[in-house]
Design a protein around this motif. Structure first.
Motif, PDB file in Angstrom:
ATOM      1  N   GLU A  16       1.028  -1.317   0.083  1.00  0.00           N
ATOM      2  CA  GLU A  16      -0.063  -0.033   0.056  1.00  0.00           C
ATOM      3  C   GLU A  16       0.985   1.270  -0.320  1.00  0.00           C
ATOM      4  O   GLU A  16       0.110   2.311  -0.148  1.00  0.00           O
ATOM      5  CB  GLU A  16      -1.219  -0.021   1.131  1.00  0.00           C
ATOM      6  N   ASP A  17       2.320   0.814   0.409  1.00  0.00           N
ATOM      7  CA  ASP A  17       2.791   2.422   0.200  1.00  0.00           C
ATOM      8  C   ASP A  17       3.851   2.449  -1.065  1.00  0.00           C
ATOM      9  O   ASP A  17       4.361   3.686  -1.328  1.00  0.00           O
ATOM     10  CB  ASP A  17       4.014   2.436   1.249  1.00  0.00           C
ATOM     11  N   GLY A  18       3.332   1.160  -1.716  1.00  0.00           N
ATOM     12  CA  GLY A  18       4.653   1.763  -3.503  1.00  0.00           C
ATOM     13  C   GLY A  18       3.859   2.777  -4.689  1.00  0.00           C
ATOM     14  O   GLY A  18       5.088   3.658  -4.559  1.00  0.00           O
ATOM     15  N   ILE A  19       2.527   3.329  -3.991  1.00  0.00           N
ATOM     16  CA  ILE A  19       2.376   4.715  -4.797  1.00  0.00           C
ATOM     17  C   ILE A  19       3.378   6.282  -3.993  1.00  0.00           C
ATOM     18  O   ILE A  19       2.766   6.865  -5.024  1.00  0.00           O
ATOM     19  CB  ILE A  19       0.609   5.270  -4.676  1.00  0.00           C
ATOM     20  N   ALA A  20       2.807   6.351  -2.606  1.00  0.00           N
ATOM     21  CA  ALA A  20       2.874   6.754  -1.875  1.00  0.00           C
ATOM     22  C   ALA A  20       4.772   6.852  -2.450  1.00  0.00           C
ATOM     23  O   ALA A  20       5.486   8.648  -2.371  1.00  0.00           O
ATOM     24  CB  ALA A  20       2.792   7.190  -0.386  1.00  0.00           C
ATOM     25  N   ARG A  21       5.038   5.818  -2.237  1.00  0.00           N
ATOM     26  CA  ARG A  21       7.027   6.050  -2.001  1.00  0.00           C
ATOM     27  C   ARG A  21       7.137   6.535  -3.600  1.00  0.00           C
ATOM     28  O   ARG A  21       7.831   7.798  -4.200  1.00  0.00           O
ATOM     29  CB  ARG A  21       7.737   3.988  -2.424  1.00  0.00           C
ATOM     30  N   ARG A  22       6.703   6.503  -5.074  1.00  0.00           N
ATOM     31  CA  ARG A  22       6.683   6.964  -6.159  1.00  0.00           C
ATOM     32  C   ARG A  22       6.131   8.240  -6.498  1.00  0.00           C
ATOM     33  O   ARG A  22       6.724   9.269  -6.552  1.00  0.00           O
ATOM     34  CB  ARG A  22       5.681   5.788  -7.477  1.00  0.00           C
ATOM     35  N   LEU A  23       5.357   9.244  -5.375  1.00  0.00           N
ATOM     36  CA  LEU A  23       5.039  10.334  -5.269  1.00  0.00           C
ATOM     37  C   LEU A  23       5.917  11.098  -4.950  1.00  0.00           C
ATOM     38  O   LEU A  23       6.333  11.843  -5.280  1.00  0.00           O
ATOM     39  CB  LEU A  23       3.749  10.710  -4.701  1.00  0.00           C
ATOM     40  N   LEU A  24       6.485  10.587  -3.881  1.00  0.00           N
ATOM     41  CA  LEU A  24       7.764  11.314  -3.016  1.00  0.00           C
ATOM     42  C   LEU A  24       8.838  11.513  -4.350  1.00  0.00           C
ATOM     43  O   LEU A  24       9.870  12.157  -4.097  1.00  0.00           O
ATOM     44  CB  LEU A  24       8.445   9.973  -2.097  1.00  0.00           C
ATOM     45  N   ILE A 119       1.047  18.345   2.518  1.00  0.00           N
ATOM     46  CA  ILE A 119       0.906  19.891   3.381  1.00  0.00           C
ATOM     47  C   ILE A 119       2.081  20.736   3.144  1.00  0.00           C
ATOM     48  O   ILE A 119       1.747  21.488   2.559  1.00  0.00           O
ATOM     49  CB  ILE A 119       1.093  19.268   4.552  1.00  0.00           C
ATOM     50  N   ALA A 120       3.674  20.136   2.336  1.00  0.00           N
ATOM     51  CA  ALA A 120       4.078  21.248   2.452  1.00  0.00           C
ATOM     52  C   ALA A 120       4.675  22.218   1.290  1.00  0.00           C
ATOM     53  O   ALA A 120       4.331  22.882   1.435  1.00  0.00           O
ATOM     54  CB  ALA A 120       5.449  20.923   2.901  1.00  0.00           C
ATOM     55  N   ASP A 121       3.336  21.460  -0.285  1.00  0.00           N
ATOM     56  CA  ASP A 121       3.160  21.606  -1.323  1.00  0.00           C
ATOM     57  C   ASP A 121       2.230  22.993  -0.533  1.00  0.00           C
ATOM     58  O   ASP A 121       2.615  23.601  -1.837  1.00  0.00           O
ATOM     59  CB  ASP A 121       3.288  20.796  -2.305  1.00  0.00           C
ATOM     60  N   GLU A 122       0.695  22.109   0.486  1.00  0.00           N
ATOM     61  CA  GLU A 122      -0.148  23.104  -0.308  1.00  0.00           C
ATOM     62  C   GLU A 122       0.166  24.158   0.832  1.00  0.00           C
ATOM     63  O   GLU A 122      -0.268  25.539   0.068  1.00  0.00           O
ATOM     64  CB  GLU A 122      -1.246  22.405   0.540  1.00  0.00           C
ATOM     65  N   ALA A 166     -12.621  15.096  -1.331  1.00  0.00           N
ATOM     66  CA  ALA A 166     -13.790  16.341  -1.279  1.00  0.00           C
ATOM     67  C   ALA A 166     -12.478  16.736  -1.829  1.00  0.00           C
ATOM     68  O   ALA A 166     -12.830  18.272  -2.895  1.00  0.00           O
ATOM     69  CB  ALA A 166     -13.655  16.738  -0.258  1.00  0.00           C
ATOM     70  N   ILE A 167     -10.850  16.456  -1.599  1.00  0.00           N
ATOM     71  CA  ILE A 167      -9.749  17.123  -2.089  1.00  0.00           C
ATOM     72  C   ILE A 167      -9.622  16.598  -3.516  1.00  0.00           C
ATOM     73  O   ILE A 167      -9.203  17.723  -4.353  1.00  0.00           O
ATOM     74  CB  ILE A 167      -8.957  16.672  -1.160  1.00  0.00           C
ATOM     75  N   HIS A 205      -0.641  15.537  -5.832  1.00  0.00           N
ATOM     76  CA  HIS A 205      -1.385  15.407  -4.904  1.00  0.00           C
ATOM     77  C   HIS A 205      -3.470  14.459  -5.424  1.00  0.00           C
ATOM     78  O   HIS A 205      -3.819  13.579  -4.971  1.00  0.00           O
ATOM     79  CB  HIS A 205      -1.993  16.468  -4.484  1.00  0.00           C
ATOM     80  N   MET A 206      -2.922  14.475  -6.772  1.00  0.00           N
ATOM     81  CA  MET A 206      -4.327  13.566  -7.330  1.00  0.00           C
ATOM     82  C   MET A 206      -4.549  12.047  -7.263  1.00  0.00           C
ATOM     83  O   MET A 206      -5.217  11.982  -6.957  1.00  0.00           O
ATOM     84  CB  MET A 206      -5.109  14.582  -8.566  1.00  0.00           C
ATOM     85  N   ARG A 207      -3.927  12.608  -7.385  1.00  0.00           N
ATOM     86  CA  ARG A 207      -3.360  10.241  -7.914  1.00  0.00           C
ATOM     87  C   ARG A 207      -3.305   9.925  -6.387  1.00  0.00           C
ATOM     88  O   ARG A 207      -4.361   8.771  -6.104  1.00  0.00           O
ATOM     89  CB  ARG A 207      -1.687  10.236  -8.119  1.00  0.00           C
ATOM     90  N   PHE A 208      -2.825  10.877  -5.343  1.00  0.00           N
ATOM     91  CA  PHE A 208      -3.265  10.369  -4.542  1.00  0.00           C
ATOM     92  C   PHE A 208      -4.671  10.024  -3.562  1.00  0.00           C
ATOM     93  O   PHE A 208      -4.411   8.751  -2.526  1.00  0.00           O
ATOM     94  CB  PHE A 208      -2.704  10.928  -3.093  1.00  0.00           C
TER      95      PHE A 208
END
Length: 304
Positions: A16-24, A119-122, A166-167, A205-208
């Motif tokens: 489940e962390d695979g997408i988060a790792r790719r986004l990082l 959050i830092a991006d935002e 909603a995001i 952000h939308m992918r996440f």
């Protein structure tokens, strides 16, 4: 632009962390610093629009036909500033929902670290929008008090798929219009740069948000889906109807009452909103969030 070498994925990384790792890794390779990337020094050139004129709330109306070119440009600059101000308002809601979601979770997880990255991006985006609105010579456009209080309630109670969907709704609508603005040479260059930065970084952000929405819905029962589908739809209605403050018309030198009447009846603008949300509505349908009660609010907001 910050560039660094991506970290290799570990052998034992949870699925489940695979997408988060790719986004990082994507964030490490392609992120922007608006303070240096945007031209804040060059004075505002009033020969440019603030947004693609086709996205103006008055485009295609009788009032638009009567306006001078200078008035049209002044209006799109005020409208762009209003959209930016609404973006700041919702990004503040977003940050609080994400922080609450990851509170007390494992900080070594990629998902936790990606959430902090988002959050830092935002935070950077909000400062960028604020400076952009100021350079467009616009006041601080704020949503109606009712919208502000509804936002306060929503950020307090929304969790799981309600928060992330909603995001996604807010970012999807902005994404489509900003893709048009960033390519439009009629738009003032510094606004095009702002839009480009936002589009690039918000795509992650939308992918996440999509991934988290699917993940949370996998554990949701029928009643929870029904309740959250309406909550998301109401939030979408409030966000979209708050994007352009009615004061933009007076600040552009127009008759506010007449402009509001014609904007409300403007079928062209309604069709632009619907077209911008076609992909979003397909996603909501695919995950079971486009229920009959929710449809009422999407139609009221002209998103479907």
């Amino acid at each position: 632009m910050a560039v660094s070498t991506p970290r290799p994925e570990t052998q034992n990384q949870p699925l489940e962390d695979g997408i988060a790792r790719r986004l990082l890794e994507s964030s490490e390779q392609l992120s922007y610093d608006p303070l240096t990337e945007v031209d804040w020094e060059t004075p505002l050139d009033e020969d440019f629009h603030g947004a693609s004129p086709e996205w103006s709330t008055l485009y295609g109306t009788r009032y638009w036909a009567e306006m001078t070119d200078a008035q049209r440009k002044a209006l799109t600059r005020q409208e762009a500033a209003s959209v930016a101000s609404t973006g700041i308002w919702f990004e503040m809601i977003l940050q609080q929902m994400v922080l609450r979601d990851i509170y007390a979770k494992d900080p070594t997880d990629d998902t936790f670290q990606w959430a902090l990255t988002e959050i830092a991006d935002e935070c950077r985006h909000s400062i960028m929008f604020a400076r952009g609105a100021k350079k467009l010579r616009a006041p601080a456009y704020r949503p109606h008090r009712v919208a502000v209080e509804l936002g306060r309630f929503f950020k307090t109670v929304a969790f799981g798929e309600a928060a992330y969907a909603a995001i996604l709704v807010a970012e999807e609508v902005l994404d489509v219009m900003q893709r048009d603005w960033m390519r439009d040479e009629r738009v003032v260059p510094f606004v095009r740069t702002i839009n480009n930065i936002h589009v690039v970084e918000e795509s992650r952000h939308m992918r996440f948000a999509r991934d988290e929405t699917r993940k949370r819905l996998a554990r949701a029962g029928w009643l929870r889906r029904q309740i959250h589908s309406v909550m998301i739809a109401v939030a979408s209605y409030v966000i979209v109807t708050s994007m352009v403050n009615r004061k933009v018309y007076a600040n552009a030198g127009l008759d506010e009452a007449r402009a509001v009447r014609e904007a409300k009846a403007n079928e062209h603008h309604k069709s632009m909103l619907r077209s911008s949300c076609s992909g979003l509505m397909e996603f909501l349908t695919s995950v079971g969030l486009l229920t009959r009660p929710a449809l009422y609010f999407y139609k009221r907001a002209h998103l479907i």
